[in-house]
Motif scaffolding. Structure first.
Motif, mmCIF file in Angstrom:
data_model
loop_
_atom_site.group_PDB
_atom_site.id
_atom_site.type_symbol
_atom_site.label_atom_id
_atom_site.label_comp_id
_atom_site.label_asym_id
_atom_site.label_seq_id
_atom_site.Cartn_x
_atom_site.Cartn_y
_atom_site.Cartn_z
ATOM 1 N N LYS A 136 9.172 -27.437 -6.436
ATOM 2 C CA LYS A 136 8.193 -26.562 -5.611
ATOM 3 C C LYS A 136 7.580 -26.899 -4.366
ATOM 4 O O LYS A 136 6.953 -26.121 -3.529
ATOM 5 C CB LYS A 136 6.990 -26.369 -6.481
ATOM 6 N N GLY A 137 8.168 -28.077 -3.800
ATOM 7 C CA GLY A 137 7.937 -28.511 -2.516
ATOM 8 C C GLY A 137 6.575 -28.880 -2.106
ATOM 9 O O GLY A 137 5.841 -28.918 -1.303
ATOM 10 N N TYR A 138 5.918 -29.631 -3.411
ATOM 11 C CA TYR A 138 4.705 -30.151 -3.257
ATOM 12 C C TYR A 138 4.540 -31.391 -2.287
ATOM 13 O O TYR A 138 5.452 -31.947 -2.198
ATOM 14 C CB TYR A 138 4.113 -30.258 -4.587
ATOM 15 N N ASN A 139 3.303 -31.686 -1.598
ATOM 16 C CA ASN A 139 3.230 -32.744 -0.944
ATOM 17 C C ASN A 139 3.476 -34.150 -1.388
ATOM 18 O O ASN A 139 2.984 -34.212 -2.549
ATOM 19 C CB ASN A 139 1.739 -32.537 -0.127
ATOM 20 N N VAL A 140 3.882 -34.973 -0.526
ATOM 21 C CA VAL A 140 3.930 -36.486 -0.831
ATOM 22 C C VAL A 140 2.912 -37.018 -0.382
ATOM 23 O O VAL A 140 2.601 -37.021 0.820
ATOM 24 C CB VAL A 140 5.244 -37.082 -0.685
ATOM 25 N N GLY A 141 2.418 -38.250 -1.010
ATOM 26 C CA GLY A 141 1.295 -38.983 -0.222
ATOM 27 C C GLY A 141 1.667 -40.219 0.415
ATOM 28 O O GLY A 141 2.962 -40.507 0.477
ATOM 29 N N LYS A 142 0.806 -40.948 0.959
ATOM 30 C CA LYS A 142 1.180 -42.081 1.831
ATOM 31 C C LYS A 142 1.435 -43.169 0.976
ATOM 32 O O LYS A 142 1.027 -43.414 -0.069
ATOM 33 C CB LYS A 142 0.258 -42.286 2.923
ATOM 34 N N LYS A 143 2.656 -44.054 1.294
ATOM 35 C CA LYS A 143 2.802 -45.160 0.796
ATOM 36 C C LYS A 143 1.511 -46.355 0.892
ATOM 37 O O LYS A 143 1.122 -46.544 2.064
ATOM 38 C CB LYS A 143 4.074 -45.642 1.269
ATOM 39 N N SER A 144 1.451 -46.950 -0.249
ATOM 40 C CA SER A 144 0.311 -47.959 -0.239
ATOM 41 C C SER A 144 0.911 -49.327 -0.114
ATOM 42 O O SER A 144 2.041 -49.429 -0.357
ATOM 43 C CB SER A 144 -0.372 -47.811 -1.443
ATOM 44 N N SER A 145 0.053 -50.075 0.968
ATOM 45 C CA SER A 145 0.703 -51.497 0.964
ATOM 46 C C SER A 145 0.289 -52.388 -0.266
ATOM 47 O O SER A 145 -0.622 -52.006 -1.260
ATOM 48 C CB SER A 145 -0.207 -51.893 2.268
ATOM 49 N N LEU A 146 0.988 -53.566 -0.266
ATOM 50 C CA LEU A 146 0.428 -54.601 -1.327
ATOM 51 C C LEU A 146 -1.160 -55.040 -1.378
ATOM 52 O O LEU A 146 -1.639 -55.140 -2.422
ATOM 53 C CB LEU A 146 1.163 -55.665 -1.064
ATOM 54 N N LYS A 147 -1.576 -54.896 -0.319
ATOM 55 C CA LYS A 147 -2.896 -55.103 -0.254
ATOM 56 C C LYS A 147 -3.988 -53.823 -0.847
ATOM 57 O O LYS A 147 -4.825 -54.514 -1.606
ATOM 58 C CB LYS A 147 -3.469 -55.235 1.274
ATOM 59 N N ASP A 148 -3.470 -52.792 -0.602
ATOM 60 C CA ASP A 148 -4.142 -51.708 -1.215
ATOM 61 C C ASP A 148 -3.963 -51.950 -2.940
ATOM 62 O O ASP A 148 -4.941 -51.590 -3.629
ATOM 63 C CB ASP A 148 -3.496 -50.403 -0.839
ATOM 64 N N VAL A 149 -2.640 -52.172 -3.332
ATOM 65 C CA VAL A 149 -2.294 -52.272 -4.595
ATOM 66 C C VAL A 149 -3.537 -53.272 -5.404
ATOM 67 O O VAL A 149 -3.938 -53.189 -6.270
ATOM 68 C CB VAL A 149 -0.933 -52.587 -5.066
ATOM 69 N N GLY A 150 -3.273 -54.507 -4.681
ATOM 70 C CA GLY A 150 -4.084 -55.617 -4.892
ATOM 71 C C GLY A 150 -5.541 -55.271 -5.002
ATOM 72 O O GLY A 150 -6.365 -55.585 -6.155
ATOM 73 N N ARG A 151 -5.937 -54.477 -4.115
ATOM 74 C CA ARG A 151 -7.603 -54.237 -4.076
ATOM 75 C C ARG A 151 -7.863 -53.093 -5.254
ATOM 76 O O ARG A 151 -8.980 -53.451 -5.993
ATOM 77 C CB ARG A 151 -7.845 -53.815 -2.807
ATOM 78 N N THR A 152 -7.244 -52.188 -5.431
ATOM 79 C CA THR A 152 -7.389 -51.245 -6.432
ATOM 80 C C THR A 152 -7.252 -51.916 -7.943
ATOM 81 O O THR A 152 -7.936 -51.606 -8.848
ATOM 82 C CB THR A 152 -6.433 -49.917 -6.380
ATOM 83 N N PHE A 153 -6.221 -52.896 -8.128
ATOM 84 C CA PHE A 153 -6.072 -53.614 -9.380
ATOM 85 C C PHE A 153 -7.363 -54.544 -9.655
ATOM 86 O O PHE A 153 -7.583 -54.390 -10.634
ATOM 87 C CB PHE A 153 -4.861 -54.496 -8.985
ATOM 88 N N PHE A 154 -7.750 -55.169 -8.671
ATOM 89 C CA PHE A 154 -8.957 -55.850 -8.690
ATOM 90 C C PHE A 154 -9.951 -54.988 -9.179
ATOM 91 O O PHE A 154 -10.976 -55.694 -10.115
ATOM 92 C CB PHE A 154 -9.328 -56.854 -7.485
#
Length: 431
Positions: A202-220
């Motif tokens: 359907k051609g839906y939008n793709v989001g931005k790639k997250s950095s390892l820092k973002d992954v760590g922050r949200t995981f925390f």
């Protein structure tokens, strides 16, 4: 075979449902009418009432109101937002990123809250508007939310696994909890694959790639919520406490977490408690009525008659399991999960045990099967919640639902015929 009790049971139950009688009362009344084919009205009424009461006289069932209350606390306690943020950093940049976020967050939320309806409500309310802003169709978002919300009923802790343990005569709850992980995750992965292909088409939008820092922050930020799974399941598997004690610990943990996140105040507790009491009352009525029907069917020798008929039709385990799956798929369309587990476990469990199937494996197959029923009308409770939250109609959601249904059925067939998917983890831990 005595046909009269079966005919009275089936036609009275279906007739009452068609008259819009609530499911719990339909089960109780049809049980009474079936009992009256053998004994007089007054003894039948006394027996059915007594069986409804004794059906609730179980220490294991005490876990259900506690898990319901902990689910309500989680739903109000800001946990959903933190899980969604964590899921965004993991899969947000993939095709259909927001749909994949919905699946992962629903798996985590459903597993933590133990409620498909709570997950569907939370994910739909938060992610639904965001998906629309990014160009996703409202119906596709609702379809993904509806199907993915049911994965939390397989991934522990799960109230319905406790109900199956009761109906099966005491299958280990810890073994059932461990057995649910791989099938639940497998179902989620299949849903993610289908959602990704659909979104790409359907051609839906793709989001931005997250950095390892973002992954760590949200995981925390999500870590305290995720730790509930470790505390509850780890404690049960390690033998530190029972499932009932674990449910009480879950309430205490989520209450502390809600206050710590500052999402819950003392003024919120009366409303949360009342909602939990209302849900618990409905579940307990269904359990009591279903236990009564199960006993009536046993008294009338209905399970044995069905077992004889099925085993007489074929001696091929593959064919019999396929027939049982088809029956449960149809049952799931018309009956809620809790009464279906209580009524049909005593019928089908002896059959599959004769085929050499492990009761833990069958429990996962049965519940995974009935999860599909939660997404189908006319009694699909999760379907109605998902459609209501998305502010759309069932007719419009059907088209995007069909490929997701196919993914769930493929997962069901794999789990049915490859027992290791369910039994590998319990065997590692000695169950």
């Amino acid at each position: 075979m005595e046909y009269l009790p079966i005919l009275v049971l089936v036609f009275s139950f279906i007739g009452l449902l068609l008259l819009s009688v609530p499911v719990g009362w339909s089960i109780a009344i049809s049980s009474l009418l079936t009992m009256m084919t053998s004994i007089a009205m007054l003894p039948a009424l006394t027996t059915v009432s007594q069986r409804m009461a004794t059906g609730l006289d179980s220490f294991a069932l005490l876990a259900i109101p506690f898990f319901v209350l902990s689910g309500q606390l989680m739903n109000k306690g800001g946990i959903a937002h933190r899980l969604i943020d964590f899921a965004k950093t993991l899969v947000g940049a993939l095709p259909g990123g927001l749909a994949l976020i919905n699946v992962i967050a629903a798996m985590l939320m459903g597993a933590i809250a133990g409620s498909a309806m709570a997950s569907a409500s939370a994910m739909g309310s938060i992610l639904g508007p965001e998906m629309e802003k990014e160009g996703y169709s409202k119906e596709f978002g609702a379809a993904v939310n509806i199907t993915s919300s049911t994965t939390g009923l397989i991934i522990p802790p799960s109230n319905v696994l406790i109900v199956y343990s009761l109906a099966s005569g005491g299958v280990s709850i810890a073994a059932l909890f461990l057995a649910g992980y791989i099938p639940g995750i497998l179902t989620g992965l299949f849903l993610m694959i289908v959602a990704s292909f659909w979104a790409k088409k359907k051609g839906y939008n793709v989001g931005k790639k997250s950095s390892l820092k973002d992954v760590g922050r949200t995981f925390f930020r999500a870590f305290p919520s995720l730790m509930l799974l470790v505390v509850v399941i780890g404690g049960i598997v390690a033998g530190i406490f029972t499932a009932t004690e674990a449910s009480a610990i879950a309430v205490l943990y989520t209450l502390i977490l809600g206050f710590w996140y500052k999402e819950i105040t003392l003024n919120d507790l009366p409303e949360i408690s009342l909602e939990a009491c209302g849900t618990t009352a409905i579940v307990m009525l269904l359990i009591g009525a279903s236990t009564s029907m199960s006993w009536v069917m046993s008294y009338e020798n209905i399970p044995n008659d069905i077992s004889t008929a099925l085993l007489g039709a074929s001696n091929n385990p593959i064919v019999i399991l396929l027939i049982i799956n088809l029956i449960l798929l149809v049952v799931g369309i018309f009956m809620d999960m809790t009464p279906a587990v209580l009524i049909f476990t005593p019928i089908f469990l002896p059959i599959v045990e004769k085929l050499g199937m492990d009761p833990v494996h069958f429990g996962i197959v049965m519940i995974l099967n009935l999860c599909i029923g939660l997404c189908t009308p006319p009694v699909g409770s999760v379907l109605f919640v998902g459609v209501g939250v998305a502010n759309t109609t069932i007719e419009k959601v059907v088209k995007p639902l069909l490929p997701l249904f196919a993914a769930m059925i493929i997962s069901l067939l794999l789990v049915t015929y490859f027992s290791g998917l369910s039994l590998w983890l319990p065997s590692i831990f000695g169950y």
